[in-house]
Design a protein around this motif. Structure first.
Motif, PDB file in Angstrom:
ATOM      1  N   PHE A  90      38.295 -19.988  56.588  1.00  0.00           N
ATOM      2  CA  PHE A  90      37.446 -21.165  56.759  1.00  0.00           C
ATOM      3  C   PHE A  90      36.369 -21.330  55.696  1.00  0.00           C
ATOM      4  O   PHE A  90      35.752 -22.389  55.615  1.00  0.00           O
ATOM      5  N   CYS A  91      36.114 -20.331  54.876  1.00  0.00           N
ATOM      6  CA  CYS A  91      35.058 -20.448  53.864  1.00  0.00           C
ATOM      7  C   CYS A  91      35.407 -21.561  52.865  1.00  0.00           C
ATOM      8  O   CYS A  91      36.406 -21.467  52.159  1.00  0.00           O
ATOM      9  N   PRO A  92      34.570 -22.606  52.771  1.00  0.00           N
ATOM     10  CA  PRO A  92      34.886 -23.716  51.868  1.00  0.00           C
ATOM     11  C   PRO A  92      34.638 -23.388  50.394  1.00  0.00           C
ATOM     12  O   PRO A  92      35.069 -24.139  49.523  1.00  0.00           O
ATOM     13  N   ASP A  93      33.950 -22.288  50.126  1.00  0.00           N
ATOM     14  CA  ASP A  93      33.617 -21.941  48.744  1.00  0.00           C
ATOM     15  C   ASP A  93      34.360 -20.731  48.215  1.00  0.00           C
ATOM     16  O   ASP A  93      34.064 -20.249  47.133  1.00  0.00           O
ATOM     17  N   CYS A 104      28.307 -18.168  47.460  1.00  0.00           N
ATOM     18  CA  CYS A 104      28.075 -18.531  48.862  1.00  0.00           C
ATOM     19  C   CYS A 104      26.879 -19.475  48.950  1.00  0.00           C
ATOM     20  O   CYS A 104      25.793 -19.164  48.467  1.00  0.00           O
ATOM     21  N   LYS A 105      27.077 -20.620  49.587  1.00  0.00           N
ATOM     22  CA  LYS A 105      25.998 -21.599  49.740  1.00  0.00           C
ATOM     23  C   LYS A 105      25.274 -21.470  51.072  1.00  0.00           C
ATOM     24  O   LYS A 105      24.362 -22.230  51.362  1.00  0.00           O
ATOM     25  N   GLY A 106      25.703 -20.529  51.918  1.00  0.00           N
ATOM     26  CA  GLY A 106      25.010 -20.283  53.175  1.00  0.00           C
ATOM     27  C   GLY A 106      25.269 -21.305  54.256  1.00  0.00           C
ATOM     28  O   GLY A 106      24.418 -21.536  55.112  1.00  0.00           O
ATOM     29  N   CYS A 107      26.434 -21.910  54.258  1.00  0.00           N
ATOM     30  CA  CYS A 107      26.738 -22.960  55.238  1.00  0.00           C
ATOM     31  C   CYS A 107      26.873 -22.419  56.659  1.00  0.00           C
ATOM     32  O   CYS A 107      26.668 -23.151  57.622  1.00  0.00           O
ATOM     33  N   GLY A 108      27.255 -21.146  56.802  1.00  0.00           N
ATOM     34  CA  GLY A 108      27.374 -20.545  58.127  1.00  0.00           C
ATOM     35  C   GLY A 108      28.703 -20.775  58.820  1.00  0.00           C
ATOM     36  O   GLY A 108      28.882 -20.366  59.969  1.00  0.00           O
ATOM     37  N   ILE A 109      29.637 -21.403  58.161  1.00  0.00           N
ATOM     38  CA  ILE A 109      30.945 -21.643  58.780  1.00  0.00           C
ATOM     39  C   ILE A 109      31.613 -20.315  59.122  1.00  0.00           C
ATOM     40  O   ILE A 109      32.195 -20.168  60.197  1.00  0.00           O
TER      41      ILE A 109
END
Length: 90
Positions: A44-47, A68-73
């Motif tokens: 699921f990590c978009p990055d 990592c942009k820290g989206c929390g997904i």
């Protein structure tokens, strides 16, 4: 200057040159004691910031904080609660 419509990638692999991790306000921490090695975080990590390495018969997950942009997904999708989001300290 004439620009083509839409997003155009002019050079393959150029996103690896742009370290975007400095944007985040929170970062994921993976507790490998709780990890069930399901791979949901990686899927699921978009990055593409979740890294996987194999040690013997075990998969070890870690985070590439440069991207990592820290989206929390990853933390939201982790079924075992092995990933927690903590405030980023600069």
């Amino acid at each position: 200057m004439t620009l083509p419509p839409g997003g155009v990638i002019r050079e393959m692999g150029s996103t690896r040159k742009s370290r975007t991790g400095g944007w985040r306000s929170e970062r994921p921490i993976i507790d490998m004691e709780k990890c069930i090695e399901c791979g949901s975080c990686w899927i699921f990590c978009p990055d593409n910031s979740i890294l996987v390495r194999v040690e013997g018969s075990r998969r070890i997950y870690s985070v590439d904080y440069d991207f990592c942009k820290g989206c929390g997904i990853c933390a939201n999708e982790c079924p075992s609660g092995a990933i927690t989001m903590v405030l980023e300290e600069k």
